[in-house]
Design an enzyme around this catalytic site. Structure first.
Site, PDB file in Angstrom:
ATOM      1  N   ILE A 436      72.197  18.694  41.010  1.00 50.14           N
ATOM      2  CA  ILE A 436      70.823  18.127  40.788  1.00 50.14           C
ATOM      3  C   ILE A 436      70.943  17.778  39.333  1.00 50.14           C
ATOM      4  CG2 ILE A 436      68.512  17.419  40.822  1.00 50.14           C
ATOM      5  CD1 ILE A 436      68.348  19.698  43.059  1.00 50.14           C
ATOM      6  N   HIS A 437      70.964  18.769  38.523  1.00 46.83           N
ATOM      7  CA  HIS A 437      71.209  18.489  36.966  1.00 46.83           C
ATOM      8  C   HIS A 437      71.818  17.265  36.574  1.00 46.83           C
ATOM      9  CE1 HIS A 437      69.977  22.707  34.675  1.00 46.83           C
ATOM     10  NE2 HIS A 437      69.163  21.493  34.707  1.00 46.83           N
ATOM     11  N   GLU A 438      71.586  16.500  35.639  1.00 50.93           N
ATOM     12  CA  GLU A 438      72.272  15.398  34.820  1.00 50.93           C
ATOM     13  C   GLU A 438      72.778  14.343  35.903  1.00 50.93           C
ATOM     14  OE1 GLU A 438      71.965  14.935  31.664  1.00 50.93           O
ATOM     15  OE2 GLU A 438      70.816  16.988  31.598  1.00 50.93           O
ATOM     16  N   GLY A 439      71.855  14.089  36.949  1.00 52.06           N
ATOM     17  CA  GLY A 439      72.373  13.014  37.947  1.00 52.06           C
ATOM     18  C   GLY A 439      72.971  13.830  39.076  1.00 52.06           C
ATOM     19  N   GLN A 444      76.424  10.435  40.695  1.00 48.11           N
ATOM     20  CA  GLN A 444      77.867  10.507  40.149  1.00 48.11           C
ATOM     21  C   GLN A 444      78.615   9.685  41.219  1.00 48.11           C
ATOM     22  OE1 GLN A 444      77.875  11.794  37.413  1.00 48.11           O
ATOM     23  NE2 GLN A 444      76.068  12.750  37.337  1.00 48.11           N
TER      24      GLN A 444
END
Length: 589
Positions: A436-439, A444
């Site tokens: 989940i983190h950073e997209g 992605q």
């Protein structure tokens, strides 16, 4: 316990990537393999509170966030060792280490305690943006204390109503004059999911905040074009407290040691912030920090996979359970579970996933170094294109398959793995955040297929193809690897054909319906390529320990024989433009 085998790091850095050769360039001339090894030896000494930081979460009392003392001490030691400054140039107070060595250092720290490692990861990425885009006064005031580890940093993007949809941010920045730090603004709004948004480790925190400057009509501009980036410190340069307040803490499934905050900007007169770069360029500037964070999220996922692998390997060697099928006498003593074929299968999958993921991140970090020292503009552009193509893979593939590796780690521990008495249940919980983190994986995937391949018209894809072709040629010259090379080459041909078919459609929506499946398959291609490249390097190298060499070669064979066919199956879904999910009526759920 060291959770990443130092032999792996040495092999990847020196035998495979040749990182010691970087010292021949003036940018890294002050270093040697000896200095690299010295800083690596420091890397995993500073976080020994993994379980406690999970049990004793940050607390919010009277508007201030508190963390356990062990985190403060670990980060104090980390700063005093100069590791916040590791990859920064000496003129900015840094050690001037290559990015690939810095990534290896951070991998050790992340494996030891992923939550604590989040503080220096975010701070370094924050400072790097300031150094690249800030004025001299902004760099001196805000970046240099971060590089010294005296001040920490954050990235403030998401809002309660706008997570990944940054076009919908509503934080407002109203002009408030100008001073020696540049154009000054007053910010009002809310930011959600802010890691290290407040704490009592350092006196100051530097927030990089995305906001919009209202037009003459007082309305915020629509879309992402109006987004600007601002430097908003917790404490202003004159020592007064800025108008930034913690509205609450988010209680997470994992990563519990690092506070995750809802921040309110401008509850009173407005939070003072200075514009970083030009108005309307905030998202473009912030992407430099986001791209670094994406790679380091992948690094954290890989490091956690490595930790789980080492722990389940130790457990499998010690745990007595059952007897091999060949033993018919039930009076014979039970044997370690590592002797069972299914346990070996799970261990080998963990090894292939975790080491494949770590090698992917180190390869990307090495691309940053190679791009920096490239003397030819054409070569620099080629390396930049390859790094851009691999960045969504570096974020998402380790997050996806590092988690799969941790799932195997729990399975090997059996019922014990599901208890809090063993680390692997926490490792799994910590790693579950990384997809989940950073997209998310889906975001992605859209970046990879939609932007980096279709919109790019396959230019970067061709760069990757040339790299894979070289590895295939080198491996084909080794009889033991010829069949593996053929399998990889066949998958590349299929990926290339599917990508070109999607490019030819001209429909921007349809090809993206199965982008997630494409990213997973593409990630398998990339990791399979890196495994074969390493196997080619290690084959016949009698200076490398026999068992270590055998482990690498077996993991390569496993990945290409067992995992690559799964990628081929996913590509059939993508190529067939399968729309069973995309056209599912909402009421049919």
């Amino acid at each position: 316990m060291t959770f990443i085998d130092p032999r792996d790091i040495a092999f990847w850095l020196y035998d495979w990537l040749g990182a010691d050769a970087l010292t021949g360039h003036p940018a890294y001339a002050d270093h040697s393999r000896e200095t690299f090894d010295a800083v690596l030896e420091l890397a995993d000494r500073f976080a020994t509170h993994y379980k406690k930081s999970d049990r004793v979460e940050p607390t919010l009392e009277n508007g201030a966030v508190h963390v356990i003392p062990e985190i403060k001490q670990a980060l104090k030691d980390y700063a005093e060792a100069g590791l916040f400054a590791a990859s920064f140039a000496p003129e900015n107070g840094g050690l001037g280490l290559p990015h690939v060595v810095d990534a290896a250092v951070l991998a050790h720290f992340m494996a030891a305690n992923i939550a604590t490692a989040g503080f220096p990861m975010l701070t370094a990425a924050n400072a790097r943006v300031l150094v690249k885009f800030g004025t001299p006064a902004q760099i001196e005031t805000f970046a240099l204390p971060e590089i010294a580890g005296k001040t920490f940093g954050t990235m403030c993007l998401s809002e309660p109503q706008a997570g990944s949809s940054l076009a919908d941010v509503m934080t407002r920045a109203v002009a408030d004059g100008e001073d020696e730090l540049g154009p000054r603004y007053r910010l009002t709004g809310n930011k959600m999911w802010i890691s290290s948004g407040d704490h009592d480790i350092t006196d100051n925190i530097i927030h990089l905040v995305l906001a919009k400057i209202p037009g003459e009509d007082g309305k915020l501009p629509p879309g992402t074009g109006g987004i600007t980036l601002f430097i908003v410190p917790k404490v202003l340069p004159d020592g007064t407290r800025n108008d930034v307040r913690v509205a609450g803490l988010n209680h997470k499934m994992g990563y519990r040691g690092i506070p995750n905050c809802l921040l309110n900007f401008g509850e009173a007169s407005g939070a003072v912030g200075w514009r970083l770069g030009a108005a309307g360029q905030g998202l473009a500037i912030m992407f430099h920090m986001m791209n670094e964070a994406r790679i380091f999220v992948g690094l954290g996922a890989a490091a956690l996979a490595a930790r789980g692998y080492r722990q389940s390997l130790d457990y499998a060697r010690e745990r007595l359970q059952g007897r091999p099928a060949s033993v018919k006498d039930p009076s014979q003593p039970q044997r370690p579970i590592i002797e069972h074929a299914d346990v070996k299968r799970m261990l080998l999958a963990q090894k292939a996933f975790s080491e494949g993921a770590l090698s992917l991140i180190l390869y990307c970090a090495h691309l940053i170094d190679r791009e920096r020292i490239a003397g030819d503009e054409t070569e620099r552009a080629r390396l930049s294109a390859l790094l851009g193509l691999l960045t969504p893979v570096a974020k998402s593939w380790p997050s996806e398959f590092g988690l799969a590796a941790n799932d195997f780690a729990i399975q090997i521990h059996g019922g014990y793995g599901y208890t809090r008495d063993f680390d692997v249940e926490q490792v799994y919980r910590d790693n579950r955040l990384n997809p989940i983190h950073e997209g998310t994986h889906g975001i992605q995937a859209i970046d990879l297929l939609g932007r980096k391949i279709i919109r790019d018209k396959g230019i970067a894809l061709a760069v990757l193809g040339a790299e894979i072709a070289q590895t295939v040629a080198d491996a084909s010259a080794i009889p033991a690897h010829a069949e593996l090379a053929g399998e990889l080459d066949h998958l590349w041909d299929r990926v290339d054909a599917v990508a070109r078919r999607l490019m030819a459609l001209g429909d921007p929506a349809g090809p993206l319906d199965n982008a997630s499946a494409f990213l997973t398959a593409f990630g398998h291609l990339v990791v399979g390529w890196l495994w074969l490249d390493q196997a080619t390097i290690i084959h016949g190298n009698l200076e490398i320990d026999r068992s270590f060499r055998e482990g690498k070669l077996r993991a390569c064979r496993y990945f290409i024989a067992v995992e690559l066919p799964k990628a081929a199956a996913l590509l059939e879904v993508v190529a067939g433009l399968n729309d069973v999910a995309a056209t599912m009526p909402e009421d049919a759920f």
